[in-house]
Design an enzyme around this catalytic site. Structure first.
Site, short mmCIF file in Angstrom:
data_model
loop_
_atom_site.label_atom_id
_atom_site.label_comp_id
_atom_site.label_asym_id
_atom_site.label_seq_id
_atom_site.Cartn_x
_atom_site.Cartn_y
_atom_site.Cartn_z
N LYS A 1 -12.95 -1.89 6.73
CA LYS A 1 -12.34 -2.85 7.67
C LYS A 1 -12.91 -2.61 9.07
CE LYS A 1 -8.79 -2.20 4.36
NZ LYS A 1 -8.88 -3.38 3.58
N TRP B 1 0.83 -1.21 0.00
CA TRP B 1 0.00 0.00 0.00
C TRP B 1 0.86 1.25 0.00
CZ3 TRP B 1 -4.35 -0.52 -2.13
CH2 TRP B 1 -5.05 -1.72 -2.01
N ASP C 1 -1.95 6.60 6.28
CA ASP C 1 -2.99 5.73 5.76
C ASP C 1 -3.27 4.71 6.86
OD1 ASP C 1 -4.56 3.82 4.56
OD2 ASP C 1 -3.18 3.39 2.90
#
Ligand SMILES: Cc1ncc(COP(=O)(O)O)c(C=O)c1O
Length: 360
Positions: free
Chosen positions: A196, A102, A172
């Site tokens: 999530k 990511w 993030d």
């Protein structure tokens, strides 16, 4: 009805109580005679939902007054672009730490807008760690420093907030927001896709220090300008109303778990059980150094990839689903987000032991 233990990395398990409440309120939301999905985002009923969700999030994360919470769309991937578009403020450079897939994607997107200085990278050790803070080489003129606090695919998590730099820190937190208390005041901006620990996909939460608003350049589309969304309390256009409502139910549920301190203790226990099972066996292996193992996403491998399929079938048979590792790394990955009960981890550990017995 039979529900499985769902170890999906996202969209992921939601608390059963939340789903039940949403079901009960589906056709007639508190006497309005309609579902939340059918309501105007400008109606009193929805504005109450939105404001309550924001207030609960502020309370859960103890977000200081000088921050603004935004409920946006576009996923964390859109934030990979919005961050540089809004925070560069004329600067030519931003600092990024590369801890895995990511981070790599965030770096690549930022490269469309500025020169990216990779302060530190764990690529040479197959992204098995957070590079030691003492090795980080900051640039003197970076507009901000970006980290991914939890690499969902690699299972690498920051357990300390870095320091030693003067620009705003951007994180993030898609896969570990709300899993433990965090000192929001140490960050300039935090962003997270909802799917999530927050709620369903389609909602993206941004927490931004107010002094960083209003820095977007003249060419930035208004829908990609944080200041535009802040000014309109995230109602500049139609927000993802149902996802926002469900996120609010999740925040309420989290408060009933004892807030972030309460859920962190449960999360710590869940992860510790699974890592202990991995470490105690000569069959399963964790690819991540102990100090940086994620409490949210636990990748592990079997001694022979040819056993993966049999393991996944045995797990499915035991009602344990979505354990296949990301296609880029293989093996297994158990995501242990807030809504995954401890009983799921116990069942997984038992299944792993039995499989090792049969195949070890
Ligand atoms: C850490 C992290 N960042 C970014 C993303 C991308 O999020 P989205 O699919 O919401 O754009 C994900 C998705 O799983 C993620 O785990």
């Amino acid at each position: 009805m039979s529900r499985v233990f769902n170890f999906s990395a996202g969209p992921a398990a939601l608390p059963e109580e939340v789903l039940e409440q949403a079901r009960d309120e589906m056709l007639d939301y508190r006497g309005t005679g309609m579902s939340v999905m059918e309501m105007s985002h400008r109606s009193r009923a929805f504005i109450d939902i939105a404001e309550q969700a924001e207030a609960d999030l502020i309370e859960l994360l103890a977000i200081p007054d000088d921050y603004k919470v935004l409920f946006l769309q576009g996923g964390a991937t859109t934030q990979f672009a919005m961050v540089p578009m809004n925070l560069l403020d004329g600067a030519a450079r931003a600092d990024y730490v590369n801890t895995g897939s990511w981070s790599t994607k965030a770096i690549s997107e930022a490269g469309r807008f500025c020169d990216v200085n990779v302060v530190a990278s764990a690529e040479s050790t197959a992204f098995d760690r957070v590079p030691d803070f003492s090795s980080w080489t900051f640039s003197s003129d970076a507009a901000y420093l970006h980290i991914c606090s939890n690499e969902t695919i690699g299972g690498v998590q920051f357990h300390e907030i870095p320091d030693g730099f003067s620009c705003p820190l951007v994180a993030d937190m898609s896969s570990d927001i709300l899993s433990r208390p965090v000192d929001v005041g140490r960050f300039g901006l935090i962003y997270a896709g909802a799917q999530k620990n927050i709620g369903p996909a389609g909602l993206t939460v941004v927490i931004i220090r107010r002094d960083l608003l209003g820095r977007a350049g003249p060419g930035v589309p208004s829908m990609l300008d944080y200041a535009v969304h802040a000014e309109a309390d995230s109602m500049s256009n139609t927000p993802p109303t149902y996802a926002w409502y469900l996120a609010g139910l999740v925040f309420r549920w989290l408060k009933r778990q004892g807030g972030l301190a309460g859920i962190a203790e449960i999360n710590r226990r869940k992860a510790a059980k699974l890592y202990a099972a991995i470490d105690a066996s000569n069959f399963y292996t964790s690819p991540v150094v102990a100090a940086n193992r994620s409490e949210m996403n636990v990748p592990f491998t079997l001694p022979d990839p040819d056993l993966d399929k049999a393991f996944l079938s045995a797990a499915e048979e035991a009602g344990l689903t979505n354990l296949k590792g990301h296609r880029s790394v293989g093996g297994m990955r158990a995501s242990l987000y807030n809504a995954v009960p401890e009983a799921a981890v116990d069942a997984l550990v038992a299944c792993m032991a039995e499989f090792e017995n049969d195949h070890g």
